[in-house]
Design a protein around this motif. Structure first.
Motif, PDB file in Angstrom:
ATOM      1  N   TYR A  78       0.895  -1.164   0.000  1.00 46.11           N
ATOM      2  CA  TYR A  78       0.000   0.000   0.000  1.00 46.11           C
ATOM      3  C   TYR A  78       0.927   1.205   0.000  1.00 46.11           C
ATOM      4  CZ  TYR A  78      -3.466  -3.325   1.838  1.00 46.11           C
ATOM      5  OH  TYR A  78      -4.297  -4.395   2.032  1.00 46.11           O
ATOM      6  N   ILE A  85       3.950   1.111   2.263  1.00 47.48           N
ATOM      7  CA  ILE A  85       3.809   0.019   3.236  1.00 47.48           C
ATOM      8  C   ILE A  85       3.856  -1.321   2.527  1.00 47.48           C
ATOM      9  CG2 ILE A  85       2.288  -1.025   4.968  1.00 47.48           C
ATOM     10  CD1 ILE A  85       1.060   1.826   5.284  1.00 47.48           C
ATOM     11  N   ALA A 117       3.003  -4.787   2.646  1.00 47.30           N
ATOM     12  CA  ALA A 117       2.144  -5.655   3.448  1.00 47.30           C
ATOM     13  C   ALA A 117       2.473  -7.130   3.250  1.00 47.30           C
ATOM     14  CB  ALA A 117       0.676  -5.390   3.115  1.00 47.30           C
ATOM     15  N   ALA A 119      -1.036 -12.555  13.599  1.00 43.50           N
ATOM     16  CA  ALA A 119      -1.515 -11.444  14.417  1.00 43.50           C
ATOM     17  C   ALA A 119      -2.159 -10.386  13.540  1.00 43.50           C
ATOM     18  CB  ALA A 119      -0.350 -10.845  15.197  1.00 43.50           C
ATOM     19  N   ASN A 120      -2.816  -9.451  14.185  1.00 44.97           N
ATOM     20  CA  ASN A 120      -3.381  -8.299  13.503  1.00 44.97           C
ATOM     21  C   ASN A 120      -2.297  -7.580  12.712  1.00 44.97           C
ATOM     22  OD1 ASN A 120      -5.716  -6.957  13.069  1.00 44.97           O
ATOM     23  ND2 ASN A 120      -6.084  -6.578  15.250  1.00 44.97           N
ATOM     24  N   GLY A 121      -2.579  -7.263  11.457  1.00 49.68           N
ATOM     25  CA  GLY A 121      -1.613  -6.508  10.664  1.00 49.68           C
ATOM     26  C   GLY A 121      -0.567  -7.362   9.990  1.00 49.68           C
ATOM     27  N   ALA A 122      -0.675  -8.683  10.121  1.00 51.59           N
ATOM     28  CA  ALA A 122       0.338  -9.566   9.527  1.00 51.59           C
ATOM     29  C   ALA A 122       0.233  -9.594   8.003  1.00 51.59           C
ATOM     30  CB  ALA A 122       0.187 -10.976  10.085  1.00 51.59           C
ATOM     31  N   GLY A 123      -0.935  -9.268   7.487  1.00 46.96           N
ATOM     32  CA  GLY A 123      -1.106  -9.252   6.031  1.00 46.96           C
ATOM     33  C   GLY A 123      -2.092 -10.293   5.534  1.00 46.96           C
ATOM     34  N   LYS A 124      -2.861 -10.874   6.424  1.00 45.05           N
ATOM     35  CA  LYS A 124      -3.797 -11.950   6.046  1.00 45.05           C
ATOM     36  C   LYS A 124      -4.878 -11.439   5.092  1.00 45.05           C
ATOM     37  CE  LYS A 124      -5.053 -12.670  10.352  1.00 45.05           C
ATOM     38  NZ  LYS A 124      -4.332 -11.547  10.998  1.00 45.05           N
ATOM     39  N   SER A 125      -5.523 -10.338   5.480  1.00 45.36           N
ATOM     40  CA  SER A 125      -6.581  -9.808   4.615  1.00 45.36           C
ATOM     41  C   SER A 125      -6.001  -9.343   3.287  1.00 45.36           C
ATOM     42  CB  SER A 125      -7.296  -8.645   5.295  1.00 45.36           C
ATOM     43  OG  SER A 125      -7.895  -9.083   6.487  1.00 45.36           O
ATOM     44  N   THR A 126      -4.823  -8.771   3.343  1.00 43.18           N
ATOM     45  CA  THR A 126      -4.181  -8.318   2.107  1.00 43.18           C
ATOM     46  C   THR A 126      -4.018  -9.487   1.148  1.00 43.18           C
ATOM     47  OG1 THR A 126      -3.026  -6.609   3.348  1.00 43.18           O
ATOM     48  CG2 THR A 126      -2.137  -7.178   1.181  1.00 43.18           C
ATOM     49  N   GLU A 170     -13.541  -9.858   5.524  1.00 41.86           N
ATOM     50  CA  GLU A 170     -13.431  -9.466   6.928  1.00 41.86           C
ATOM     51  C   GLU A 170     -14.514  -8.440   7.240  1.00 41.86           C
ATOM     52  OE1 GLU A 170      -9.825  -8.182   9.864  1.00 41.86           O
ATOM     53  OE2 GLU A 170      -9.785  -7.399   7.843  1.00 41.86           O
TER      54      GLU A 170
HETATM   55  N1  LIG Z   1      -5.916   0.254   2.885  1.00 40.84           N
HETATM   56  C1  LIG Z   1      -4.721   0.231   3.476  1.00 40.84           C
HETATM   57  N2  LIG Z   1      -3.863   1.267   3.327  1.00 40.84           N
HETATM   58  C2  LIG Z   1      -2.658   1.256   3.891  1.00 40.84           C
HETATM   59  N3  LIG Z   1      -2.178   0.250   4.644  1.00 40.84           N
HETATM   60  C3  LIG Z   1      -2.967  -0.809   4.834  1.00 40.84           C
HETATM   61  C4  LIG Z   1      -4.271  -0.884   4.256  1.00 40.84           C
HETATM   62  N4  LIG Z   1      -4.823  -2.059   4.606  1.00 40.84           N
HETATM   63  C5  LIG Z   1      -3.904  -2.707   5.361  1.00 40.84           C
HETATM   64  N5  LIG Z   1      -2.797  -1.955   5.497  1.00 40.84           N
HETATM   65  C6  LIG Z   1      -1.587  -2.329   6.232  1.00 40.84           C
HETATM   66  O1  LIG Z   1      -1.104  -3.534   5.676  1.00 40.84           O
HETATM   67  C7  LIG Z   1      -0.674  -4.413   6.701  1.00 40.84           C
HETATM   68  C8  LIG Z   1      -1.442  -5.716   6.610  1.00 40.84           C
HETATM   69  O2  LIG Z   1      -2.820  -5.477   6.883  1.00 40.84           O
HETATM   70  P1  LIG Z   1      -3.910  -6.605   6.793  1.00 40.84           P
HETATM   71  O3  LIG Z   1      -3.684  -7.379   5.548  1.00 40.84           O
HETATM   72  O4  LIG Z   1      -5.228  -5.970   6.973  1.00 40.84           O
HETATM   73  O5  LIG Z   1      -3.539  -7.502   8.046  1.00 40.84           O
HETATM   74  P2  LIG Z   1      -4.396  -8.595   8.810  1.00 40.84           P
HETATM   75  O6  LIG Z   1      -5.573  -8.935   7.985  1.00 40.84           O
HETATM   76  O7  LIG Z   1      -3.441  -9.735   8.979  1.00 40.84           O
HETATM   77  O8  LIG Z   1      -4.776  -8.006  10.119  1.00 40.84           O
HETATM   78  C9  LIG Z   1      -0.882  -3.669   8.018  1.00 40.84           C
HETATM   79  O9  LIG Z   1       0.334  -3.067   8.368  1.00 40.84           O
HETATM   80  C10 LIG Z   1      -1.899  -2.636   7.681  1.00 40.84           C
HETATM   81  O10 LIG Z   1      -1.735  -1.498   8.472  1.00 40.84           O
END
Ligand SMILES: Nc1ncnc2c1ncn2[C@@H]1O[C@H](COP(=O)(O)OP(=O)(O)O)[C@@H](O)[C@H]1O
Ligand SMILES: [Mg+2]
Lengths: 247, 302
Positions: free
Chosen positions: A14, A17, A19, A38-45, A95
């Motif tokens: 992003y 960042i 991810a 953990a939260n922020g690991a990149g799973k949703s990404t 999510e």
């Molecule tokens: N739309 C976005 N813009 C900028 N950074 C993002 C965005 N979505 C997620 N991130 C960053 O990307 C990283 C991975 O996020 P995410 O995939 O949501 O993690 P998870 O699902 O594992 O909690 C995190 O550091 C988060 O802050």
């Protein structure tokens, strides 16, 4: 076993960042694979990239609609837009569910079947979803925004099933649900898998995920830190300390 | 009393026209969170397409009198032409900005608006034109109220179009997809909905309704010019805000209220204030009910 999905050296950012920083793994046809972290690991990404909502910076996502990993020409999901990924047979329960709160329960399910035109098949799958979640049948005409959190999650899963996916991606389906509902949701996931749908399950509830899936991956700041059969991960000291809250 | 009822009828005719324009604003806002400032100019183009079509038809039937058939041909032709214009504008101006900050699209909309106004002056000429007579004006009276057949055509046409829109939005797959996309682009994409096609469709619908408003205003108030879209566009925008922007029934009610407020102002105060009332209403809405009459503050928690 034949491969359904193969991810090669996937990098997603992003802006500045980073991810995902070089992820590779495979999902076999018919399997339940889980990704914990953990939260922020990149799973949703990762799931959003598979679904075509995000474009990888590097790497590719290969998909064999019939699970002939290697023998047949794969489809490069990473080149497709979100709506075309669904047409290939990959659905996602995102999510936070994101059910259409301004549509009725029935219309939500109809939107799940947006890519299809076979009326009879759609009606049949609508019945299948109702049999999985009788609560939805009772509320079929209701505005989806009026559903409780658990019902919304059921609707989100049912909606994704309406495209008759070969691969179902689930992003933290247990989030915010009571323990009883968590059990229901996981039982449903097993049932869906039993009916032949391959599942890639993202969870923070590591215990439930690792006892449901066969193979697991642990994601840490955009890279795969650990992987293996779930039975082994459940006994790994790292996993137990970090994700299962044991000492 | 009879004057009041009379003004009410006049106001509803005018308001029906504002409502048709307001629908386009509200639908595009609902789906893109974009205020399409060029929308009032699409209405102007609709009136001019109708002007040329009407002249061709009237010339073709030199001896014959104006006919309702001609009205339908002009209405259909203009709606079709503006549907195409809306599609082209979305495709060429807004789609490339889909991922850009919203302000870029807003500024582009203002640019398109100026472009259409200036092209209009170049192509059609800056001087006002008389809209061809498609239907001979006659008076009808019911009890104490007198109204023209034109007012009747305006109101009936607007109602039919609104019912048609209601059908599309609530009873068809594309309409349901429009509502889905207005809730979440990402979730819609995950359903296999091609959001770009849905957005195009929304522009097509909104532009066709604006064209219809252009034709109706041509019948009602037959002076048209390339800047005619500015004021009604603004009033229709206020109507959409008044109804709760993004809300379809809200746009209709808002349009009718704007029309009635305007004719009552003309009737009881002075026609000098007919435009001022727009801003009075806008300020009042923003002060007392910023979400509009039918708007909700509860946006999707996603
Ligand atoms: N739309 C976005 N813009 C900028 N950074 C993002 C965005 N979505 C997620 N991130 C960053 O990307 C990283 C991975 O996020 P995410 O995939 O949501 O993690 P998870 O699902 O594992 O909690 C995190 O550091 C988060 O802050
Ligand atoms: Mg997440």
């Amino acid at each position: 076993m034949s491969t359904l999905l193969q991810i090669d050296d996937l990098h997603v950012s992003y802006g500045a960042i980073r991810a995902l920083r070089g992820i590779s793994f495979k999902v076999d046809k018919g399997a339940v694979v889980t990704l914990i972290g953990a939260n922020g690991a990149g799973k949703s990404t990762l799931l959003r990239t598979i679904s075509g909502l995000l474009r990888p910076k590097q790497g590719q996502i290969l998909y064999w609609a019939d699970g002939n990993g290697g023998s047949e020409q794969p489809c490069r999901l990473s080149d497709l837009q979100a709506h075309d990924v669904v047409r290939k047979g990959v659905a996602q329960v995102p999510e936070g569910r994101i059910i259409f709160a301004n549509l009725s329960v029935k219309e939500n399910l109809q939107m799940g079947a947006f890519t299809r035109n076979d009326k009879a098949g759609i009606a049949q799958d609508m019945d299948y979803v109702m049999s999985l979640f009788p609560r939805l049948a009772e509320r079929i005409k209701q505005n989806a925004g009026t559903l409780s959190g658990g019902e919304q999650q059921m609707l989100a899963i049912g909606r994704a099933l309406m495209s008759r996916p070969r691969l179902l991606l689930l992003d933290e389906p247990s989030l915010g649900l009571s323990p009883v509902l968590v059990q229901t949701v996981f039982a449903t996931i097993r049932q869906i898998n039993g009916n032949g749908t391959t599942i890639l399950l993202v969870e923070q509830n590591a215990h439930m995920a690792l006892t449901t899936a066969q193979t697991g991956f642990v994601l840490e700041t955009g890279t795969i830190a650990l992987s293996g059969p779930c039975s082994e991960l459940l006994h790994s000291d790292d996993v137990r300390r970090t994700y299962l809250g044991e000492n | 009393m009879s004057q009041f009822v009379q003004q009410l009828v006049n106001g509803l005719s005018l308001g029906a026209i504002y409502a048709l324009i307001a629908l386009g604003y509200t639908m595009v806002y609902g789906i893109l969170r974009l205020i399409n400032f060029a929308h009032g100019d699409v209405y102007m183009v609709g009136a001019f397409v109708g002007y040329y079509l009407g002249r061709i038809l009237n010339a073709g039937a030199a001896s014959s009198s104006p006919s309702v058939l001609n009205f339908f041909l002009v209405l259909g032709g203009s709606m079709g032409a503006c549907a195409l214009l809306g599609w082209v504008l979305e495709r060429s101006a807004y789609r490339p900005l889909r991922k850009a900050p919203r302000l870029n699209a807003l500024i582009t909309a203002i640019g398109i608006s100026l472009l259409l106004e200036n092209l209009g002056q170049l192509i059609f000429g800056a001087d006002p034109k008389d809209f061809p007579t498609l239907v001979e004006r006659t008076s009808l009276s019911v009890g104490i109220v007198t109204f023209s057949n034109i007012q009747l055509i305006v109101i009936v046409t607007a109602i039919v179009l609104m019912l048609g829109l209601q059908y599309i939005v609530h009873r068809t797959k594309m309409g349901t997809a429009m509502r889905a996309v207005s809730f979440s682009h990402d979730a819609s994409g995950l359903m296999g909905i091609n959001i770009h096609r849905v957005i195009s469709f929304t522009f097509v619908l909104g532009s066709a309704l604006a064209a219809a408003a252009g034709i109706l205003v041509g019948l009602y108030n037959p002076k048209i010019d390339p800047l005619m879209g500015i004021m009604p566009g603004l009033k229709a925008f206020v109507a959409a805000v008044l109804g709760g922007i993004g809300n379809i029934p809200g746009a209709i009610v808002g349009g009718l209220i704007m029309g009635v407020a305007e004719t009552l102002t003309i009737g009881y105060l002075s026609s000098t204030y007919r435009d001022a009332i727009t801003f009075v209403i806008l300020v009042a809405v923003l002060l007392f009910r910023p979400t509009g009459l039918f708007g909700t503050t509860a946006r999707a928690k996603v």
